[in-house]
Design a protein around this motif. Structure first.
Motif, PDB file in Angstrom:
ATOM      1  N   ALA A 139      42.870  38.796  45.329  1.00  0.00           N
ATOM      2  CA  ALA A 139      42.437  37.634  46.093  1.00  0.00           C
ATOM      3  C   ALA A 139      43.197  36.396  45.679  1.00  0.00           C
ATOM      4  O   ALA A 139      43.028  35.340  46.238  1.00  0.00           O
ATOM      5  CB  ALA A 139      40.938  37.412  45.888  1.00  0.00           C
ATOM      6  N   GLY A 140      44.051  36.519  44.657  1.00  0.00           N
ATOM      7  CA  GLY A 140      44.784  35.351  44.187  1.00  0.00           C
ATOM      8  C   GLY A 140      44.265  34.932  42.842  1.00  0.00           C
ATOM      9  O   GLY A 140      43.090  34.657  42.682  1.00  0.00           O
ATOM     10  N   ALA A 141      45.095  34.891  41.822  1.00  0.00           N
ATOM     11  CA  ALA A 141      44.654  34.529  40.480  1.00  0.00           C
ATOM     12  C   ALA A 141      45.418  33.326  39.999  1.00  0.00           C
ATOM     13  O   ALA A 141      46.605  33.209  40.215  1.00  0.00           O
ATOM     14  CB  ALA A 141      44.874  35.699  39.513  1.00  0.00           C
ATOM     15  N   VAL A 142      44.718  32.405  39.360  1.00  0.00           N
ATOM     16  CA  VAL A 142      45.355  31.210  38.839  1.00  0.00           C
ATOM     17  C   VAL A 142      45.982  31.527  37.490  1.00  0.00           C
ATOM     18  O   VAL A 142      45.310  31.964  36.571  1.00  0.00           O
ATOM     19  CB  VAL A 142      44.317  30.074  38.682  1.00  0.00           C
ATOM     20  CG1 VAL A 142      44.978  28.860  38.076  1.00  0.00           C
ATOM     21  CG2 VAL A 142      43.730  29.733  40.032  1.00  0.00           C
ATOM     22  N   LYS A 143      47.282  31.329  37.378  1.00  0.00           N
ATOM     23  CA  LYS A 143      47.961  31.577  36.119  1.00  0.00           C
ATOM     24  C   LYS A 143      47.413  30.637  35.054  1.00  0.00           C
ATOM     25  O   LYS A 143      47.214  29.457  35.287  1.00  0.00           O
ATOM     26  CB  LYS A 143      49.465  31.364  36.260  1.00  0.00           C
ATOM     27  CG  LYS A 143      50.164  32.475  37.039  1.00  0.00           C
ATOM     28  CD  LYS A 143      51.659  32.276  37.030  1.00  0.00           C
ATOM     29  CE  LYS A 143      52.372  33.438  37.701  1.00  0.00           C
ATOM     30  NZ  LYS A 143      53.831  33.254  37.709  1.00  0.00           N
ATOM     31  N   GLY A 144      47.184  31.192  33.874  1.00  0.00           N
ATOM     32  CA  GLY A 144      46.680  30.381  32.779  1.00  0.00           C
ATOM     33  C   GLY A 144      45.162  30.290  32.755  1.00  0.00           C
ATOM     34  O   GLY A 144      44.604  29.665  31.873  1.00  0.00           O
ATOM     35  N   VAL A 145      44.477  30.894  33.725  1.00  0.00           N
ATOM     36  CA  VAL A 145      43.014  30.906  33.740  1.00  0.00           C
ATOM     37  C   VAL A 145      42.550  32.352  33.901  1.00  0.00           C
ATOM     38  O   VAL A 145      41.997  32.732  34.933  1.00  0.00           O
ATOM     39  CB  VAL A 145      42.448  30.021  34.868  1.00  0.00           C
ATOM     40  CG1 VAL A 145      40.950  29.822  34.669  1.00  0.00           C
ATOM     41  CG2 VAL A 145      43.149  28.679  34.918  1.00  0.00           C
ATOM     42  N   PRO A 146      42.807  33.200  32.898  1.00  0.00           N
ATOM     43  CA  PRO A 146      42.460  34.620  33.019  1.00  0.00           C
ATOM     44  C   PRO A 146      40.975  34.856  33.206  1.00  0.00           C
ATOM     45  O   PRO A 146      40.576  35.824  33.861  1.00  0.00           O
ATOM     46  CB  PRO A 146      42.958  35.210  31.690  1.00  0.00           C
ATOM     47  CG  PRO A 146      43.046  34.046  30.756  1.00  0.00           C
ATOM     48  CD  PRO A 146      43.426  32.882  31.601  1.00  0.00           C
ATOM     49  N   GLU A 147      40.142  33.995  32.655  1.00  0.00           N
ATOM     50  CA  GLU A 147      38.701  34.182  32.805  1.00  0.00           C
ATOM     51  C   GLU A 147      38.288  34.049  34.267  1.00  0.00           C
ATOM     52  O   GLU A 147      37.465  34.818  34.761  1.00  0.00           O
ATOM     53  CB  GLU A 147      37.937  33.167  31.953  1.00  0.00           C
ATOM     54  CG  GLU A 147      36.432  33.421  31.935  1.00  0.00           C
ATOM     55  CD  GLU A 147      35.693  32.456  31.040  1.00  0.00           C
ATOM     56  OE1 GLU A 147      34.450  32.576  30.957  1.00  0.00           O
ATOM     57  OE2 GLU A 147      36.328  31.565  30.450  1.00  0.00           O
ATOM     58  N   LEU A 148      38.861  33.098  34.968  1.00  0.00           N
ATOM     59  CA  LEU A 148      38.549  32.924  36.383  1.00  0.00           C
ATOM     60  C   LEU A 148      39.046  34.119  37.185  1.00  0.00           C
ATOM     61  O   LEU A 148      38.382  34.579  38.118  1.00  0.00           O
ATOM     62  CB  LEU A 148      39.176  31.631  36.900  1.00  0.00           C
ATOM     63  CG  LEU A 148      38.874  31.260  38.361  1.00  0.00           C
ATOM     64  CD1 LEU A 148      37.368  31.238  38.613  1.00  0.00           C
ATOM     65  CD2 LEU A 148      39.498  29.924  38.707  1.00  0.00           C
ATOM     66  N   GLU A 149      40.215  34.645  36.825  1.00  0.00           N
ATOM     67  CA  GLU A 149      40.748  35.839  37.491  1.00  0.00           C
ATOM     68  C   GLU A 149      39.807  37.022  37.304  1.00  0.00           C
ATOM     69  O   GLU A 149      39.526  37.778  38.246  1.00  0.00           O
ATOM     70  CB  GLU A 149      42.125  36.166  36.926  1.00  0.00           C
ATOM     71  CG  GLU A 149      42.759  37.409  37.540  1.00  0.00           C
ATOM     72  CD  GLU A 149      44.109  37.724  36.921  1.00  0.00           C
ATOM     73  OE1 GLU A 149      44.662  38.783  37.251  1.00  0.00           O
ATOM     74  OE2 GLU A 149      44.599  36.904  36.119  1.00  0.00           O
ATOM     75  N   ALA A 150      39.272  37.180  36.074  1.00  0.00           N
ATOM     76  CA  ALA A 150      38.370  38.291  35.792  1.00  0.00           C
ATOM     77  C   ALA A 150      37.057  38.145  36.555  1.00  0.00           C
ATOM     78  O   ALA A 150      36.521  39.120  37.089  1.00  0.00           O
ATOM     79  CB  ALA A 150      38.098  38.361  34.290  1.00  0.00           C
ATOM     80  N   ILE A 151      36.534  36.925  36.634  1.00  0.00           N
ATOM     81  CA  ILE A 151      35.292  36.694  37.361  1.00  0.00           C
ATOM     82  C   ILE A 151      35.486  36.958  38.848  1.00  0.00           C
ATOM     83  O   ILE A 151      34.625  37.535  39.514  1.00  0.00           O
ATOM     84  CB  ILE A 151      34.802  35.246  37.121  1.00  0.00           C
ATOM     85  CG1 ILE A 151      34.306  35.101  35.679  1.00  0.00           C
ATOM     86  CG2 ILE A 151      33.697  34.867  38.106  1.00  0.00           C
ATOM     87  CD1 ILE A 151      33.915  33.697  35.299  1.00  0.00           C
ATOM     88  N   ALA A 152      36.640  36.557  39.388  1.00  0.00           N
ATOM     89  CA  ALA A 152      36.926  36.778  40.806  1.00  0.00           C
ATOM     90  C   ALA A 152      36.921  38.262  41.148  1.00  0.00           C
ATOM     91  O   ALA A 152      36.583  38.657  42.268  1.00  0.00           O
ATOM     92  CB  ALA A 152      38.263  36.158  41.171  1.00  0.00           C
TER      93      ALA A 152
END
Length: 379
Positions: free
Chosen positions: A9-22
């Protein structure tokens, strides 16, 4: 705007926690875009105002403290009030009064910015789930001095007395934040009637999250309960959770962490329940009118969801009641749903990830106590 890596869905580089939650649940798949396209730009726009408000409040506070020190030292040197400069209790009280007078309004603006940041971040986190968030704080926009503060207080009093104060809509009716006569969730009266609160005469509520999930209406709110009078004491601070399910429970079940609740007059007709897990049986005290339902209801996997909520919020003394078609829980804990400190830069993804994590736990709790037949094809 953050750079997108193009994963899923698109992951923000440098924010792995947000990527994992998504990637953790379907409802959060667009959370990366919510952060990069909505929250981050808006928080960035507010950053200059945050710095200015805090700098003004700190500067005024320092001036007030230094002014009091100069006055006390001058009085001491002049011998007018000999020894007063070294009377620390009087000095401290005077300094606090000076800060309240000279910097009070500036700190009100800081508090208002903190409240508005919470409203923005938590509302954005609730949106994918169809939930609603409200700080329950009064709107302090436009307060620049004591005159405008007085005008706003007068306005609130008029609204309160006329019954026209702002109302918040919940799945269980309207709630007036300026009117302390009614709680924003049925959990308060239910838990109070069951004897699961210590005696108190004052109540305050904030951080209200409401909504519906798979047909189950719910409300979660932070509460502070206190006694009144000269020696007023806070007897409870924590979270109240109320969930109404589409199916009724057969019996009435009360549960609490062992050592907190003892069977009393409010437990008439209830019998002690031995839980399936020996470990959980030692950790919790359970009474019910229906032994079979209570053991099925408080199965190890469901109890783990309750404990996960307790663990995340660093809380304790978890207790609750299951009857009719509702589950009402209370958890003693410090302030939650703060969306980060106002003394840190606003553009910080952890503000959003923390809110999403907390809401995910609420979803897990609701889902865990839904019957399989009902929840099928609804989540």
């Amino acid at each position: 705007m953050s750079e997108l890596s193009g994963k899923g869905a698109g992951a923000v580089k440098g924010v792995p926690e947000l990527e994992a939650i998504a990637a953790s649940r379907p409802e959060f798949e667009h959370s990366v875009h919510i952060w990069s396209d909505v929250l981050m730009p808006e928080l960035g726009r507010r950053e200059a105002g945050r710095k200015a408000s805090i700098n003004r409040a700190v500067r005024n506070s320092v001036i007030a403290v230094l002014g009091v020190l100069v006055i006390f030292i001058a009085l001491h040197i002049a011998g007018i009030m000999d020894g007063l400069a070294f009377n620390f209790p009087i000095m401290f009280f005077t300094m606090m009064m000076a800060v309240a007078v000279f910097a009070g309004v500036a700190w009100v603006r800081v508090f208002n910015m903190k409240s508005q940041t919470k409203q923005l971040v938590l509302s954005a986190a609730c949106a994918p789930l169809g939930f609603r968030y409200d700080t329950l704080h009064p709107n302090l926009d436009g307060i620049e001095d004591f005159s405008s503060l007085g005008d706003r207080l007068s306005e609130w009093m008029k609204q309160h007395n006329s019954g026209g104060s702002p109302k918040v809509q919940t799945p269980f009716g309207e709630f007036e934040p300026l009117n302390g006569d009614r709680a924003p969730t049925p959990a308060y009266e239910i838990l109070k009637a069951a004897g699961l609160f210590r005696g108190h005469s004052k109540s305050r509520f904030e951080d209200l999250i409401t909504g519906e999930r798979a047909g189950a209406k719910f409300a979660l709110v932070e509460a502070t309960l206190a006694t009144s009078g000269k020696n007023s004491t806070t007897v409870f601070q924590g979270i109240l959770v109320h969930i109404e399910y589409p199916e009724r429970f057969l019996g009435r079940t009360l549960m609490a962490r062992s050592g907190w609740w003892k069977r009393g007059r409010n437990a008439a007709g209830l019998k002690k329940v031995d839980l399936i897990s020996k470990e959980l049986d030692r950790a919790f005290t359970v009474y019910s009118t229906d032994q079979v339902e209570a053991r099925a209801l408080l199965s190890p996997d469901r109890m783990e969801r309750l404990i996960a909520l307790e663990r995340h919020f660093s809380g304790g003394k978890l207790r609750g009641i299951f009857e009719d078609g509702h589950m009402s829980l209370v958890l003693e804990a410090g302030d939650q749903f703060e969306a980060g400190s106002i003394f840190r830069p606003l553009v910080d993804a952890s503000r959003f990830t923390s809110a999403l994590t907390e809401l995910g736990l609420v979803c897990d709790l609701i889902d865990g106590f839904l019957t399989r037949d009902w929840v099928k094809r609804r989540l």
